[in-house]
Design a protein around this motif. Structure first.
Motif, PDB file in Angstrom:
ATOM      1  N   ALA A 118     -11.173  26.772  27.303  1.00  0.00           N
ATOM      2  CA  ALA A 118     -11.237  26.248  25.593  1.00  0.00           C
ATOM      3  C   ALA A 118     -12.899  26.644  25.174  1.00  0.00           C
ATOM      4  N   SER A 119     -13.595  26.643  25.807  1.00  0.00           N
ATOM      5  CA  SER A 119     -14.561  26.685  25.571  1.00  0.00           C
ATOM      6  C   SER A 119     -14.781  28.456  24.900  1.00  0.00           C
ATOM      7  N   ALA A 120     -13.598  28.982  25.850  1.00  0.00           N
ATOM      8  CA  ALA A 120     -13.928  30.304  25.743  1.00  0.00           C
ATOM      9  C   ALA A 120     -13.048  31.057  23.978  1.00  0.00           C
ATOM     10  N   PHE A 121     -12.792  29.867  24.392  1.00  0.00           N
ATOM     11  CA  PHE A 121     -11.706  30.176  22.388  1.00  0.00           C
ATOM     12  C   PHE A 121     -12.814  29.824  21.204  1.00  0.00           C
ATOM     13  N   THR A 122     -13.348  28.530  21.663  1.00  0.00           N
ATOM     14  CA  THR A 122     -14.685  28.016  20.304  1.00  0.00           C
ATOM     15  C   THR A 122     -15.754  29.008  20.189  1.00  0.00           C
ATOM     16  N   ALA A 123     -15.876  29.324  21.215  1.00  0.00           N
ATOM     17  CA  ALA A 123     -17.733  30.488  20.636  1.00  0.00           C
ATOM     18  C   ALA A 123     -16.838  31.297  19.588  1.00  0.00           C
ATOM     19  N   PRO A 124     -16.207  32.302  20.356  1.00  0.00           N
ATOM     20  CA  PRO A 124     -15.951  33.131  19.217  1.00  0.00           C
ATOM     21  C   PRO A 124     -15.292  32.754  17.248  1.00  0.00           C
ATOM     22  N   ALA A 125     -14.524  31.508  17.537  1.00  0.00           N
ATOM     23  CA  ALA A 125     -14.268  31.100  16.238  1.00  0.00           C
ATOM     24  C   ALA A 125     -15.353  30.331  15.480  1.00  0.00           C
ATOM     25  N   LEU A 126     -16.586  29.865  16.221  1.00  0.00           N
ATOM     26  CA  LEU A 126     -18.049  29.637  15.488  1.00  0.00           C
ATOM     27  C   LEU A 126     -18.521  29.842  15.172  1.00  0.00           C
ATOM     28  N   ARG A 127     -18.858  31.705  15.670  1.00  0.00           N
ATOM     29  CA  ARG A 127     -19.768  33.047  15.220  1.00  0.00           C
ATOM     30  C   ARG A 127     -19.157  33.347  13.913  1.00  0.00           C
ATOM     31  N   GLY A 128     -17.787  33.381  13.386  1.00  0.00           N
ATOM     32  CA  GLY A 128     -17.256  33.860  13.001  1.00  0.00           C
ATOM     33  C   GLY A 128     -16.789  32.488  11.803  1.00  0.00           C
ATOM     34  N   ILE A 129     -16.296  31.332  11.961  1.00  0.00           N
ATOM     35  CA  ILE A 129     -16.137  30.165  10.817  1.00  0.00           C
ATOM     36  C   ILE A 129     -17.277  30.319   9.762  1.00  0.00           C
ATOM     37  N   VAL A 130     -18.484  30.391  10.350  1.00  0.00           N
ATOM     38  CA  VAL A 130     -19.706  29.905   9.541  1.00  0.00           C
ATOM     39  C   VAL A 130     -19.476  30.630   7.951  1.00  0.00           C
ATOM     40  N   PRO A 131     -19.561  32.560   7.575  1.00  0.00           N
ATOM     41  CA  PRO A 131     -19.075  33.611   6.360  1.00  0.00           C
ATOM     42  C   PRO A 131     -18.433  32.938   6.038  1.00  0.00           C
ATOM     43  N   GLU A 132     -17.113  32.166   6.651  1.00  0.00           N
ATOM     44  CA  GLU A 132     -16.305  31.443   5.405  1.00  0.00           C
ATOM     45  C   GLU A 132     -16.031  29.899   4.639  1.00  0.00           C
ATOM     46  N   LEU A 133     -17.484  29.404   5.478  1.00  0.00           N
ATOM     47  CA  LEU A 133     -18.220  28.345   4.917  1.00  0.00           C
ATOM     48  C   LEU A 133     -19.906  28.411   3.761  1.00  0.00           C
ATOM     49  N   VAL A 134     -19.958  29.271   3.690  1.00  0.00           N
ATOM     50  CA  VAL A 134     -21.606  29.395   2.771  1.00  0.00           C
ATOM     51  C   VAL A 134     -21.123  30.744   2.377  1.00  0.00           C
ATOM     52  N   ALA A 135     -21.838  30.911   0.889  1.00  0.00           N
ATOM     53  CA  ALA A 135     -22.595  32.630   0.794  1.00  0.00           C
ATOM     54  C   ALA A 135     -22.862  33.348   1.389  1.00  0.00           C
ATOM     55  N   ASP A 136     -22.979  34.550   1.118  1.00  0.00           N
ATOM     56  CA  ASP A 136     -23.887  35.054   2.136  1.00  0.00           C
ATOM     57  C   ASP A 136     -25.745  35.196   2.501  1.00  0.00           C
ATOM     58  N   ASP A 137     -25.951  35.014   1.303  1.00  0.00           N
ATOM     59  CA  ASP A 137     -27.132  34.644   0.722  1.00  0.00           C
ATOM     60  C   ASP A 137     -27.844  32.706   1.124  1.00  0.00           C
ATOM     61  N   ALA A 138     -26.533  32.484   1.629  1.00  0.00           N
ATOM     62  CA  ALA A 138     -26.974  30.585   2.244  1.00  0.00           C
ATOM     63  C   ALA A 138     -26.297  30.882   3.729  1.00  0.00           C
TER      64      ALA A 138
END
Length: 400
Positions: A118-138
Motif C-alpha cells: 500500500a505504501s508503494a502506491f501512496t508515495a507517488p500519489a502524494l507527490r502528484g496530488i499537491v499541484p492539483e490542490l494549489v497554484a504553482d506559485d503556492a
C-alpha cells in the motif's frame, strides 16, 4: 534572490488535505518505535523484527514504479483513499494479533507485506496530488507546511509511542496508527480535487518505459537523483550506524536520543523558514543550504563534544529540509503533470537503493579505517555531493 513577499492564499481543499496528512502522520510516527518494541517484547528472537521490517520494505520498493503508473493514470485522491484504507486494515490486524497475545510471525509479516505494498502506491500519489490542490506559485508554501507537519510528528510521535508501549502495550500504539489511516481514508472521500483529463492507457509496460524516458530526458532531475543516492548512502551508513555508536562512547547512552531530537527540531525550524522565504532559484538555494546536512557527520568525525554535536545536528536538520522542499517543489513545477508520479517514483527507487548499500558498507569500512575517519570522510563527501549538482547549469539556473 530571497524574498519575504506576500504569499498567495492556500486553497480550502489543500487545507483539508493538510489536516488529513496530519492525522495520518500522527499515527505513522509512532509505528516504528511501537512495532519494534512490541515484536521484541513478545518474541525471544531478535531476527523476527528484521523479518517484519523487511516484509514491509521489500514490496514498498518493488512496487514503487507500478505505483507511479497507477497514480498518473487514475485519480490520485482515489489511489490515496484506497491505500489509506488498506494500510488501516493491515495495521489493525497487526494490533489485534499483538493485543490478543496470539503472536504469530508469519501472520504479522504477511500483514506488513500488504502494508508495504500500500505504501508503494501512496508515495507517488502524494507527490502528484499537491499541484492539483494549489497554484504553482503556492507550491513552496504548501510543501513547507507538509514538511513542517511531518517533522513535528517525528518529534512527538516516538515519545508518544514510548509512553503507550510502557503503559498499555505496543499493540495499542499500532492500533492508533490503524485508526489514523482509517480516519484519513474516510476524510479523503470528501476532498475536492479539480478533475484531470485521463490520458489514454497504453499498457503497464509501455507506461513504465514512458516514465523512465521522461526521467532520463530531464537532465536536472537525474542529476539531483544521483546526488540523493549518494546522500542516502552516507546518511544510512555513517549517520544511522556510526552515529549512535560514537555518541554513546563519548557522551553516554541517553545522548543519541537527544541528538536525534535536536536534529528533528532543525528539520521543523527550516520548514517554518521555507514557509516564509521565497527564492528566485529555489533548487540552487536548496543545494547550497543542503551543505549543512553534512555537519553532523563532520562533528562525529572530529570527535566534537556533545554541545557542538547538538548544534551540528540541528544544522543537519536544516540542510535536509532545504534539500527536500527545494527538490519537491521543483519537480512539481517543472515535470509534466501526467508524468509526475512516474518520474518521482523512478527518482525515489534509485535514491532508496543506496540505503542497504550504505548500511552494508559501513561495517567493513569502519573495520579497515576506524569509525571517526569514516565519519569525517563521510561529512566532507556530503558537502561535496550537495554542491556538485550546481556545476550543471540546469540545476543552477532552474527558476523557482
Amino acid at each position: 534572490m530571497v524574498s519575504l513577499s506576500a504569499h498567495p492564499r492556500l486553497s480550502p481543499p489543500f487545507r483539508r488535505f493538510l489536516l488529513i496528512r496530519a492525522i495520518s502522520l500522527a499515527g505513522s510516527a509512532m509505528t516504528p518505535v511501537a512495532l519494534a518494541l512490541a515484536v521484541l517484547g513478545v518474541s525471544a528472537r531478535v531476527g523476527d523484527l528484521g523479518i517484519v521490517l523487511a516484509a514491509q520494505v521489500i514490496p514498498q520498493i518493488g512496487l514503487l514504479l507500478v505505483g507511479g503508473v497507477v497514480a498518473d493514470r487514475w485519480s490520485r485522491r482515489s489511489v490515496l483513499m484506497g491505500a489509506s484504507l488498506c494500510a488501516g486494515v493491515t495495521q489493525a490486524g497487526v494490533a489485534s494479533v499483538l493485543i490478543s497475545g496470539h503472536y504469530s510471525l508469519p501472520l504479522i509479516a504477511g500483514l506488513e507485506l500488504v502494508n508495504g505494498a500500500a505504501s508503494a502506491f501512496t508515495a507517488p500519489a502524494l507527490r502528484g496530488i499537491v499541484p492539483e490542490l494549489v497554484a504553482d506559485d503556492a507550491l513552496q508554501r504548501a510543501n513547507s507546511l507538509l514538511a513542517g507537519t511531518r517533522n513535528a510528528t517525528k518529534i512527538l510521535g516516538p515519545t508518544a509511542a514510548g509512553v503507550l508501549v510502557d503503559t498499555v502495550g505496543g499493540g495499542w500504539a499500532i492500533a492508533v496508527d490503524a485508526a489514523s489511516f482509517l480516519v484519513a481514508g474516510a476524510l479523503l472521500t470528501r476532498l475536492r480535487v479539480a478533475p484531470v483529463a485521463a490520458p489514454a492507457r497504453t499498457g503497464l509496460w509501455r507506461e513504465l518505459r514512458a516514465g523512465w524516458r521522461t526521467f532520463r530526458g530531464i537532465r536536472w532531475v537525474w542529476v539531483i537523483t544521483v546526488a540523493f543516492f549518494l546522500i542516502n548512502l552516507l546518511y544510512a551508513g555513517v549517520w544511522q550506524i556510526l552515529g549512535p555508536a560514537l555518541t554513546r562512547r563519548r557522551a553516554g547512552d541517553a545522548a543519541w536520543g537527544l541528538v536525534l531530537g535536536v536534529r528533528a527540531l532543525g528539520l521543523f525550524a527550516m520548514s517554518v523558514v521555507m514557509y516564509r522565504l521565497t527564492f528566485r532559484y529555489l533548487l540552487r538555494a536548496g543545494q547550497l543550504l543542503g551543505v549543512f546536512g553534512g555537519f553532523g557527520l563532520l562533528a562525529l568525525g572530529f570527535g566534537a563534544g556533545l554541545p557542538v554535536l547538538l548544534g551540528c545536528a540541528f544544522l543537519a536538520g536544516v540542510g535536509f529540509t532545504a534539500l527536500d522542499i527545494a527538490s519537491e517543489v521543483s519537480l512539481q513545477q517543472h515535470v509534466p503533470r501526467d508524468m509526475l508520479s512516474r518520474v518521482t517514483a523512478s527518482g525515489d527507487l534509485l535514491s532508496y537503493a543506496a540505503i542497504p548499500v550504505g548500511q552494508l558498507a559501513v561495517g567493513p569500512l569502519t573495520a579497515r579505517f576506524g569509525a571517526s575517519p569514516v565519519a569525517l570522510v563521510g561529512g566532507f563527501a556530503f558537502v561535496m555531493v550537495s554542491l556538485a549538482p550546481l556545476l550543471v547549469s540546469e540545476v543552477r539556473d532552474l527558476p523557482g
